[in-house]
Design an enzyme around this catalytic site. Structure first.
Site, PDB file in Angstrom:
ATOM      1  N   ARG A  25      89.150  22.483  16.736  1.00  0.00           N
ATOM      2  CA  ARG A  25      90.142  21.415  16.588  1.00  0.00           C
ATOM      3  C   ARG A  25      91.035  21.710  15.383  1.00  0.00           C
ATOM      4  O   ARG A  25      90.675  22.450  14.485  1.00  0.00           O
ATOM      5  CB  ARG A  25      89.471  20.056  16.376  1.00  0.00           C
ATOM      6  N   LYS A  80      88.096  14.674  21.973  1.00  0.00           N
ATOM      7  CA  LYS A  80      88.106  13.961  20.708  1.00  0.00           C
ATOM      8  C   LYS A  80      89.325  13.037  20.579  1.00  0.00           C
ATOM      9  O   LYS A  80      89.306  12.113  19.774  1.00  0.00           O
ATOM     10  CB  LYS A  80      88.012  14.941  19.531  1.00  0.00           C
ATOM     11  N   HIS A 138      79.783   8.238  16.302  1.00  0.00           N
ATOM     12  CA  HIS A 138      79.716   9.682  16.522  1.00  0.00           C
ATOM     13  C   HIS A 138      78.241  10.070  16.515  1.00  0.00           C
ATOM     14  O   HIS A 138      77.690  10.457  15.482  1.00  0.00           O
ATOM     15  CB  HIS A 138      80.487  10.409  15.415  1.00  0.00           C
ATOM     16  N   SER A 176      79.697  17.662  12.890  1.00  0.00           N
ATOM     17  CA  SER A 176      79.637  18.844  13.727  1.00  0.00           C
ATOM     18  C   SER A 176      78.599  19.846  13.213  1.00  0.00           C
ATOM     19  O   SER A 176      78.545  20.127  12.016  1.00  0.00           O
ATOM     20  CB  SER A 176      81.011  19.508  13.748  1.00  0.00           C
ATOM     21  N   LYS A 181      73.308  17.075  16.835  1.00  0.00           N
ATOM     22  CA  LYS A 181      73.340  15.968  17.801  1.00  0.00           C
ATOM     23  C   LYS A 181      73.013  16.447  19.210  1.00  0.00           C
ATOM     24  O   LYS A 181      72.151  15.889  19.883  1.00  0.00           O
ATOM     25  CB  LYS A 181      74.730  15.294  17.827  1.00  0.00           C
ATOM     26  N   THR A 182      73.716  17.491  19.642  1.00  0.00           N
ATOM     27  CA  THR A 182      73.520  17.958  21.017  1.00  0.00           C
ATOM     28  C   THR A 182      72.153  18.616  21.179  1.00  0.00           C
ATOM     29  O   THR A 182      71.408  18.316  22.118  1.00  0.00           O
ATOM     30  CB  THR A 182      74.648  18.944  21.401  1.00  0.00           C
ATOM     31  N   ASP A 240      77.245  12.981  22.141  1.00  0.00           N
ATOM     32  CA  ASP A 240      78.273  12.987  21.092  1.00  0.00           C
ATOM     33  C   ASP A 240      78.948  11.654  20.748  1.00  0.00           C
ATOM     34  O   ASP A 240      79.254  11.422  19.590  1.00  0.00           O
ATOM     35  CB  ASP A 240      79.360  13.996  21.475  1.00  0.00           C
ATOM     36  N   ARG A 293      81.302  27.617  22.955  1.00  0.00           N
ATOM     37  CA  ARG A 293      80.887  26.327  23.522  1.00  0.00           C
ATOM     38  C   ARG A 293      80.671  26.414  25.018  1.00  0.00           C
ATOM     39  O   ARG A 293      81.226  27.288  25.693  1.00  0.00           O
ATOM     40  CB  ARG A 293      81.982  25.277  23.291  1.00  0.00           C
TER      41      ARG A 293
HETATM   42  P1  ATP Z   1      79.336  18.835  17.451  1.00  0.00           P
HETATM   43  O1  ATP Z   1      79.693  17.463  16.955  1.00  0.00           O
HETATM   44  O2  ATP Z   1      80.303  19.874  16.960  1.00  0.00           O
HETATM   45  O3  ATP Z   1      79.113  18.890  18.919  1.00  0.00           O
HETATM   46  P2  ATP Z   1      76.426  18.808  17.039  1.00  0.00           P
HETATM   47  O4  ATP Z   1      75.976  17.826  16.013  1.00  0.00           O
HETATM   48  O5  ATP Z   1      76.231  18.428  18.452  1.00  0.00           O
HETATM   49  O6  ATP Z   1      77.941  19.252  16.720  1.00  0.00           O
HETATM   50  P3  ATP Z   1      74.791  21.025  17.725  1.00  0.00           P
HETATM   51  O7  ATP Z   1      75.644  21.523  18.849  1.00  0.00           O
HETATM   52  O8  ATP Z   1      73.535  20.327  18.100  1.00  0.00           O
HETATM   53  O9  ATP Z   1      75.654  20.146  16.737  1.00  0.00           O
HETATM   54  O10 ATP Z   1      74.541  22.266  16.792  1.00  0.00           O
HETATM   55  C1  ATP Z   1      73.416  22.477  15.991  1.00  0.00           C
HETATM   56  C2  ATP Z   1      73.302  23.989  15.850  1.00  0.00           C
HETATM   57  O11 ATP Z   1      72.405  24.328  14.817  1.00  0.00           O
HETATM   58  C3  ATP Z   1      72.767  24.614  17.117  1.00  0.00           C
HETATM   59  O12 ATP Z   1      73.424  25.839  17.299  1.00  0.00           O
HETATM   60  C4  ATP Z   1      71.280  24.804  16.804  1.00  0.00           C
HETATM   61  O13 ATP Z   1      70.715  25.854  17.508  1.00  0.00           O
HETATM   62  C5  ATP Z   1      71.343  25.118  15.318  1.00  0.00           C
HETATM   63  N1  ATP Z   1      70.135  24.783  14.531  1.00  0.00           N
HETATM   64  C6  ATP Z   1      69.440  25.651  13.777  1.00  0.00           C
HETATM   65  N2  ATP Z   1      68.433  25.046  13.147  1.00  0.00           N
HETATM   66  C7  ATP Z   1      68.471  23.743  13.490  1.00  0.00           C
HETATM   67  C8  ATP Z   1      67.679  22.605  13.147  1.00  0.00           C
HETATM   68  N3  ATP Z   1      66.646  22.698  12.318  1.00  0.00           N
HETATM   69  N4  ATP Z   1      68.018  21.417  13.698  1.00  0.00           N
HETATM   70  C9  ATP Z   1      69.084  21.315  14.513  1.00  0.00           C
HETATM   71  N5  ATP Z   1      69.871  22.343  14.870  1.00  0.00           N
HETATM   72  C10 ATP Z   1      69.569  23.567  14.376  1.00  0.00           C
HETATM   73 MN    MN Z   2      77.586  18.244  20.025  1.00  0.00          MN
END
Ligand code: ATP
Ligand code: MN
Length: 538
Positions: A62, A203, A223, A241, A245-246, A260, A325
């Site tokens: 973004r 977004k 969020h 980010s 979360k995911t 999300d 992604r």
């Molecule tokens: P966005 O808002 O950009 O979608 P998000 O909060 O959904 O972000 P995730 O897509 O879940 O973020 O990304 C977390 C990343 O960190 C993943 O690539 C995951 O494999 C990695 N990771 C490594 N260690 C951990 C941990 N202890 N807990 C969570 N995620 C981890």
């Molecule tokens: Mn996510």
């Protein structure tokens, strides 16, 4: 493949009514038709699992500085103007809009009718017009897909016009540079140009709902991801980010509500979306089987690379961007809940990726601490999702989503405070970031440990163990947890150099206090007293 608009109005006529002439619209193509179109245009390839892989072009994240809201009577006294919400002149908008629709006129276009908000009381109908077929596939996967009956009576309230190939001329058009995302709340139009990054599409609707729901409906927009246990207990996971979360909401033992964006209404938690947008960096079937399994026919992969000579994706290859992604419909996750609605949450997790290695892997927050941390929104921005971020950077992002808040953060904090007071909810702070030292010295906490900590919190297992209090931050952390080595639960233990830990803790605490000054006047005593207490002599 030019379908008909099922509500009876002719395709061309509707496009004409919004200023697009002589185009050849393809209406509501299936995922497979959109993939075929993409292949035909040489804009993508199929992977060995039949997912469609594309490159999003110049933008692979973004561009928050290029997101604008049109300044007019509706918005001028309501929007939190500043470095998140940039003003756009309404006359300039009209002029730029005309340029974009002229640009799209005569082209083959992809039009999609979709919904946002799984709770029908808040449903938004959105017509998405895209220049490129794969952008349309993204909209299909991420937004809620109407049924045949719903399509036949579809009445678009909002329009997104997505023209990645159109480049603005900043000096004439009133943009900052050639790309832009502009929300016109009065005309109910979102205009996206110059960027093919699909995250701008989802977004922009999130930003819109962060305006409509709290401002017009009294609903808290969040969020966060959400899932639900077998006994119907909902959990939500706030986080910026890259905080998890995911990843953490995809749990084989719990139903996925969404990854999300959610709303918290009187009696429900509901997903705004109909799909997920997962990071792919270092993805492995062992660590993240649900997400890995979702990368199949119908899914859209962005900016990944293959093992040489194959169509097998090398998820460790981040030569295009760290922010690789995949976008897939929520039902690609086995235990997805549809419609994606749950009850009032029993547990709330604040995910923070602490690159300082100071915060405990998990701690339980008082209501005051919950509010303090929600308003603060501390994390380290990790590389990828935003252009220009290449290593973890200390960030405070109010409500864990400042970049998407059209209203002042206190508006969302007040709504959350009310919910926390009205309902019995456990609030946990989870550090998914560094342990054993700061970034550069320590390492990221193992995903399996974070998962085990969350499972123990959800199962009530952490209620049975002793807690200790971390100095400075006054965070109460458990001293034992199944499947997690006890010695990592106190972050100070994991640092070889204890003085270095204490110094870092104070440094981070100072940043918290400094950042909170801007919100202090709106906070009550309970929240203010939850601030970290700097150590003497620090
Ligand atoms: P966005 O808002 O950009 O979608 P998000 O909060 O959904 O972000 P995730 O897509 O879940 O973020 O990304 C977390 C990343 O960190 C993943 O690539 C995951 O494999 C990695 N990771 C490594 N260690 C951990 C941990 N202890 N807990 C969570 N995620 C981890
Ligand atoms: Mn996510």
């Amino acid at each position: 493949m030019s379908g008909t608009n099922l509500n009876g109005q002719h395709d061309q006529q509707w496009l004409k009514s919004i200023g697009i002439n002589n185009s050849n619209p393809c209406w509501n193509l299936t995922a497979s038709e959109l993939a075929q179109e993409t292949l035909r245009l040489n804009q993508g390839v199929l992977t060995d699992t039949k997912a469609l892989a594309v490159d999003t072009g110049e933008f692979t994240g973004r561009s928050p500085k290029d997101k604008f809201i049109v300044l007019d009577d509706k918005t001028k006294d309501v929007i939190w103007w500043g470095d998140v919400n940039f003003q756009f002149d309404s006359k300039k908008f009209d002029a730029l809009y005309n340029k974009v629709v002229n640009y799209l006129s005569g082209k083959k276009l992809y039009v999609r009718d979709s919904f946002a908000c799984a709770d029908k009381n808040y449903r938004l109908s959105i017509r998405v017009v895209t220049e490129l077929p794969w952008s349309n596939l993204f909209a299909n996967n991420l937004f809620i897909r109407p049924s045949k009956e719903e399509l036949s009576s579809f009445n678009p309230e909002w329009t997104i016009i997505n023209a990645p190939g159109f480049k603005a001329v900043a000096s004439e058009d009133g943009t900052r540079q050639h790309n832009f995302t502009i929300l016109n709340l009065t005309k109910k139009v979102i205009l996206i140009g110059g960027s093919g990054y699909t995250g701008e599409i989802k977004k922009s609707i999130f930003t819109l709902l962060n305006y409509i729901l709290p401002h017009e409906k009294g609903v808290l927009s969040m969020h966060c991801s959400a899932n639900v246990g077998k006994t119907g207990d909902t959990a939500i996971f706030f986080g910026l980010s890259g905080t998890g979360k995911t990843t953490l909401s995809a749990d084989p033992n719990r139903g996925l509500i969404g990854d999300d964006e959610h709303g918290w209404a009187e009696k429900t938690i509901f997903n705004f979306e109909g799909g997920c947008y997962a990071k792919c960096v270092n993805l492995s079937p062992e660590k993240e089987p649900e997400i890995y399994g979702a990368i199949k026919e119908g899914a859209l992969l962005e900016n990944v690379r293959f093992f040489p000579g194959t169509k097998k994706v090398n998820y460790d290859d981040i030569s295009v961007t760290e922010n690789t992604r995949v976008a897939y419909p929520i039902n690609f996750i086995n235990n997805a809940v549809e419609p994606s609605v749950g009850g009032i949450p029993k547990n709330i997790f604040f995910l923070t990726c602490d690159a300082f290695g100071v915060l405990p892997p998990i701690s339980k927050l008082t209501t005051g601490q919950a509010m303090y941390n929600f308003i603060s929104g501390y994390t380290a921005k990790v590389a990828g999702t935003e252009m220009g971020i290449t290593e973890p950077t200390l960030t405070f992002s109010a409500c864990f989503g400042k970049a998407f808040l059209p209203l002042h953060p206190t508006k969302y904090a007040e709504l959350l405070g009310k919910k926390l007071n009205e309902n019995k909810v456990n609030v946990w702070l989870v550090n998914t970031g560094w342990t054993g030292g700061a970034y550069g010295v320590g390492s990221r906490i193992k995903l399996s440990y974070t998962r085990a900590l969350i499972t123990a919190a959800l199962n009530g297992e952490l209620e049975k163990v002793q807690f200790e209090t971390l100095p400075v931050f006054n965070l109460n952390f458990p001293t034992a947890c199944p499947n997690v080595p006890a010695e990592i639960l106190n972050p100070r233990n994991t640092w070889k150099d204890k003085d270095a830990y204490d110094a870092k803790a104070n440094e981070l605490a100072k940043s918290f206090v400094k950042n909170f000054q801007q919100y202090a006047s709106a906070a009550n005593v309970e929240i203010l007293s939850a601030a970290p207490k700097l150590a003497v002599n620090a």
